[in-house]
Design a protein around this motif. Structure first.
Motif, PDB file in Angstrom:
ATOM      1  N   PHE A  76       0.814  -1.209   0.000  1.00  0.00           N
ATOM      2  CA  PHE A  76       0.000   0.000   0.000  1.00  0.00           C
ATOM      3  C   PHE A  76       0.852   1.266   0.000  1.00  0.00           C
ATOM      4  CE2 PHE A  76      -2.912  -3.169   1.916  1.00  0.00           C
ATOM      5  CZ  PHE A  76      -3.911  -3.105   0.951  1.00  0.00           C
ATOM      6  N   GLN A  77       0.172   2.371  -0.141  1.00  0.00           N
ATOM      7  CA  GLN A  77       0.829   3.660  -0.329  1.00  0.00           C
ATOM      8  C   GLN A  77       1.575   4.155   0.896  1.00  0.00           C
ATOM      9  OE1 GLN A  77      -1.941   6.705  -1.430  1.00  0.00           O
ATOM     10  NE2 GLN A  77      -0.427   8.331  -1.482  1.00  0.00           N
ATOM     11  N   ASP A  78       0.941   4.078   2.054  1.00  0.00           N
ATOM     12  CA  ASP A  78       1.485   4.727   3.239  1.00  0.00           C
ATOM     13  C   ASP A  78       2.285   3.747   4.087  1.00  0.00           C
ATOM     14  OD1 ASP A  78       2.041   6.229   5.461  1.00  0.00           O
ATOM     15  OD2 ASP A  78       0.013   7.004   5.711  1.00  0.00           O
ATOM     16  N   PRO A  79       3.609   3.876   4.146  1.00  0.00           N
ATOM     17  CA  PRO A  79       4.404   2.949   4.954  1.00  0.00           C
ATOM     18  C   PRO A  79       4.319   3.222   6.447  1.00  0.00           C
ATOM     19  CG  PRO A  79       5.830   4.608   3.998  1.00  0.00           C
ATOM     20  CD  PRO A  79       4.449   4.874   3.462  1.00  0.00           C
ATOM     21  N   TYR A  80       3.587   4.251   6.856  1.00  0.00           N
ATOM     22  CA  TYR A  80       3.496   4.620   8.271  1.00  0.00           C
ATOM     23  C   TYR A  80       2.301   3.962   8.958  1.00  0.00           C
ATOM     24  CZ  TYR A  80       6.805   8.181   6.768  1.00  0.00           C
ATOM     25  OH  TYR A  80       7.893   8.833   6.224  1.00  0.00           O
ATOM     26  N   GLU A  81       1.219   3.736   8.203  1.00  0.00           N
ATOM     27  CA  GLU A  81      -0.022   3.296   8.824  1.00  0.00           C
ATOM     28  C   GLU A  81      -0.168   1.790   8.923  1.00  0.00           C
ATOM     29  OE1 GLU A  81      -3.303   5.133   6.914  1.00  0.00           O
ATOM     30  OE2 GLU A  81      -2.854   7.139   7.677  1.00  0.00           O
ATOM     31  N   ALA A 108       0.534  -3.287  -6.174  1.00  0.00           N
ATOM     32  CA  ALA A 108       1.286  -2.210  -5.520  1.00  0.00           C
ATOM     33  C   ALA A 108       0.585  -0.886  -5.786  1.00  0.00           C
ATOM     34  CB  ALA A 108       2.719  -2.170  -6.053  1.00  0.00           C
ATOM     35  N   ASP A 109      -0.104  -0.368  -4.765  1.00  0.00           N
ATOM     36  CA  ASP A 109      -0.893   0.859  -4.899  1.00  0.00           C
ATOM     37  C   ASP A 109      -0.066   2.055  -4.430  1.00  0.00           C
ATOM     38  OD1 ASP A 109      -2.847   2.751  -5.184  1.00  0.00           O
ATOM     39  OD2 ASP A 109      -4.174   1.960  -3.637  1.00  0.00           O
ATOM     40  N   GLU A 110       0.460   2.825  -5.373  1.00  0.00           N
ATOM     41  CA  GLU A 110       1.283   4.009  -5.084  1.00  0.00           C
ATOM     42  C   GLU A 110       2.397   3.676  -4.076  1.00  0.00           C
ATOM     43  OE1 GLU A 110       0.991   6.800  -6.630  1.00  0.00           O
ATOM     44  OE2 GLU A 110      -1.076   7.227  -7.152  1.00  0.00           O
ATOM     45  N   PRO A 111       3.203   2.661  -4.327  1.00  0.00           N
ATOM     46  CA  PRO A 111       4.166   2.210  -3.313  1.00  0.00           C
ATOM     47  C   PRO A 111       5.320   3.170  -3.053  1.00  0.00           C
ATOM     48  CG  PRO A 111       4.558   1.055  -5.367  1.00  0.00           C
ATOM     49  CD  PRO A 111       3.302   1.856  -5.556  1.00  0.00           C
ATOM     50  N   VAL A 112       5.542   4.157  -3.931  1.00  0.00           N
ATOM     51  CA  VAL A 112       6.681   5.065  -3.728  1.00  0.00           C
ATOM     52  C   VAL A 112       6.251   6.521  -3.624  1.00  0.00           C
ATOM     53  CG1 VAL A 112       8.331   3.528  -4.851  1.00  0.00           C
ATOM     54  CG2 VAL A 112       7.094   5.208  -6.233  1.00  0.00           C
ATOM     55  N   SER A 113       4.954   6.781  -3.521  1.00  0.00           N
ATOM     56  CA  SER A 113       4.498   8.171  -3.520  1.00  0.00           C
ATOM     57  C   SER A 113       4.883   8.923  -2.250  1.00  0.00           C
ATOM     58  CB  SER A 113       2.973   8.232  -3.703  1.00  0.00           C
ATOM     59  OG  SER A 113       2.324   7.617  -2.601  1.00  0.00           O
ATOM     60  N   ILE A 159       6.900 -13.084 -10.700  1.00  0.00           N
ATOM     61  CA  ILE A 159       5.739 -12.489 -10.036  1.00  0.00           C
ATOM     62  C   ILE A 159       5.120 -11.440 -10.939  1.00  0.00           C
ATOM     63  CG2 ILE A 159       4.951 -11.158  -8.042  1.00  0.00           C
ATOM     64  CD1 ILE A 159       7.283 -12.340  -6.462  1.00  0.00           C
ATOM     65  N   SER A 160       3.815 -11.528 -11.171  1.00  0.00           N
ATOM     66  CA  SER A 160       3.102 -10.475 -11.895  1.00  0.00           C
ATOM     67  C   SER A 160       2.867  -9.308 -10.949  1.00  0.00           C
ATOM     68  CB  SER A 160       1.759 -10.985 -12.416  1.00  0.00           C
ATOM     69  OG  SER A 160       1.947 -11.927 -13.449  1.00  0.00           O
ATOM     70  N   ILE A 161       3.037  -8.098 -11.472  1.00  0.00           N
ATOM     71  CA  ILE A 161       2.889  -6.905 -10.643  1.00  0.00           C
ATOM     72  C   ILE A 161       1.926  -5.933 -11.316  1.00  0.00           C
ATOM     73  CG2 ILE A 161       4.067  -4.899  -9.640  1.00  0.00           C
ATOM     74  CD1 ILE A 161       6.589  -6.624  -9.467  1.00  0.00           C
ATOM     75  N   LEU A 162       0.945  -5.475 -10.569  1.00  0.00           N
ATOM     76  CA  LEU A 162       0.067  -4.392 -11.005  1.00  0.00           C
ATOM     77  C   LEU A 162       0.512  -3.147 -10.244  1.00  0.00           C
ATOM     78  CD1 LEU A 162      -2.431  -4.212 -12.928  1.00  0.00           C
ATOM     79  CD2 LEU A 162      -3.806  -4.002 -10.853  1.00  0.00           C
ATOM     80  N   TYR A 163       1.140  -2.234 -10.968  1.00  0.00           N
ATOM     81  CA  TYR A 163       1.736  -1.043 -10.359  1.00  0.00           C
ATOM     82  C   TYR A 163       0.808   0.139 -10.582  1.00  0.00           C
ATOM     83  CZ  TYR A 163       4.972   2.893  -9.762  1.00  0.00           C
ATOM     84  OH  TYR A 163       5.557   4.081  -9.363  1.00  0.00           O
ATOM     85  N   ILE A 164       0.177   0.599  -9.509  1.00  0.00           N
ATOM     86  CA  ILE A 164      -0.815   1.677  -9.588  1.00  0.00           C
ATOM     87  C   ILE A 164      -0.160   2.983  -9.174  1.00  0.00           C
ATOM     88  CG2 ILE A 164      -2.994   2.511  -8.615  1.00  0.00           C
ATOM     89  CD1 ILE A 164      -3.796  -0.451  -8.359  1.00  0.00           C
ATOM     90  N   THR A 165      -0.270   3.990 -10.029  1.00  0.00           N
ATOM     91  CA  THR A 165       0.445   5.232  -9.781  1.00  0.00           C
ATOM     92  C   THR A 165      -0.183   6.397 -10.534  1.00  0.00           C
ATOM     93  OG1 THR A 165       2.626   6.291  -9.923  1.00  0.00           O
ATOM     94  CG2 THR A 165       2.048   4.793 -11.690  1.00  0.00           C
TER      95      THR A 165
END
Length: 348
Positions: A96-101, A178-183, A206-212
């Protein structure tokens, strides 16, 4: 071959307004499939509100579609048995997007890594569990001796996000969403995390769906791309074709908005067509499109197949054949002559 993960004509509406009488369309008649024998990296790009995160949540089974079906190995998600759902949870992982939560501040980071190993019974002993965790951390460029035993607040955002990649890797998934993994990660670490994802794809199949929303990183990491606008597909296909020679006016606008090296400001200008029709019944980009025509107000355009590996939804392309069933998977397949990773062949 039966797709590993598939969306069939999926639409999603969310209720809003007083008593939920207003419905907002978040995804419109979307079809997509992931072939277990031909893993790839597909980027889903669009501005906020285009339907990207809704697509991710549908694929992960976190929400159910209003129309259509989400299928895992040919079976609708709601009909999976307990063991099948357990296997689905192992094979389809999320970043997910937020590595803090995603962390509990009261637990050391060891907890977030050891828990899936224990729940999925991936190791018989504590020593084996430790070995698996350390291998996963090294695979994403982290040193176990610097990570394990520490609390989340003692690590940087980049370290926390790479731990999430390691956590997904522990289960040896077939798909990572991967939903906005580096935003929310510093620019200096984005290339490292995206490089880790690319390496996992190439080495483990591994197949990856990269959402950005970032077209530049999508071009950097993906093989194919889907451009969403207001819940619908605007353009899809080989990332080289779509980015270097966009055919839909919205994709052209996205490309023009990417800053160019050597210019103080080169974001392009969006000119509205004063005679553009309302998108209420027609094309949903018509009110922003500088080349809209009266036909755009009658009905939404279908996806026209303009190339064996590309399709776009624009009436200016109507001399081209319509993509049958509007299944964008038809233009998202591997490049001619491409061979799947060895790991994918062995596990298919």
């Amino acid at each position: 071959m039966t797709p590993l993960l598939e969306l069939r004509g999926v639409s999603k509406h969310f209720a809003g307004g007083i008593l939920g009488r207003d419905r907002k369309l978040a995804l419109d008649r979307f079809s997509f499939a992931i072939d277990p024998a031909l893993p790839g990296i597909t980027a889903v790009v669009g501005e906020s509100g285009s339907g990207k995160t809704t697509l991710a949540r549908l694929l992960l089974g976190l929400i159910e579609p209003t129309e259509g079906e989400v299928r895992y190995r040919g079976r609708p998600l709601p009909g999976l048995s307990g063991s099948q759902r357990r296997e689905f949870r192992r094979e389809v992982q999320a970043i997910f997007q937020d590595p803090y939560e995603v962390y509990n501040p009261f637990y050391r980071v060891d907890h977030v890594l050891a828990t899936p190993v224990r729940k999925f019974r991936l190791a018989a002993t504590r020593a084996d569990r430790r070995r698996l965790v350390e291998e996963a951390l090294r695979a994403v460029g982290l040193r176990p001796e610097e990570i394990l035993g520490r609390y989340p607040h003692q690590l940087s955002g980049g370290q926390r996000q790479r731990i999430m990649v390691a956590r997904a890797l522990l289960l040896r998934p077939r798909v990572i969403v991967a939903d906005e993994p580096v935003s929310m990660v510093d620019a200096s670490l984005r290339a490292t995390i995206l490089g880790s994802l690319r390496q996992l794809h190439e080495e483990l199949g591994i197949s990856i769906l990269y959402i950005t929303h970032d077209l530049a990183t999508a071009y950097q990491v993906a093989d194919t791309i889907i451009v969403l606008y207001r819940a619908a597909v605007a353009e899809a296909g080989d990332v080289e074709l779509v980015v270097k020679a966009p055919q839909h006016p919205y994709t052209q606008l996205l490309i023009a908005s990417v800053p160019r090296v050597g210019t103080a400001r080169d974001w392009g200008t969006e000119e509205r067509n004063p005679e553009a029709p309302s998108p209420a019944q027609g094309c949903n980009f018509a009110d922003r499109c500088p080349v809209a025509i009266p036909r755009c107000s009658a009905a939404p355009p279908p996806l026209y197949r303009t190339d064996p590996r590309r399709a776009a939804a624009c009436f200016r392309l109507s001399e081209q054949p319509v993509l049958l069933g509007e299944d964008i998977g038809q233009v998202l397949g591997p490049r001619p002559g491409a061979e799947p990773p060895v790991a994918a062949v062995l596990s298919a």
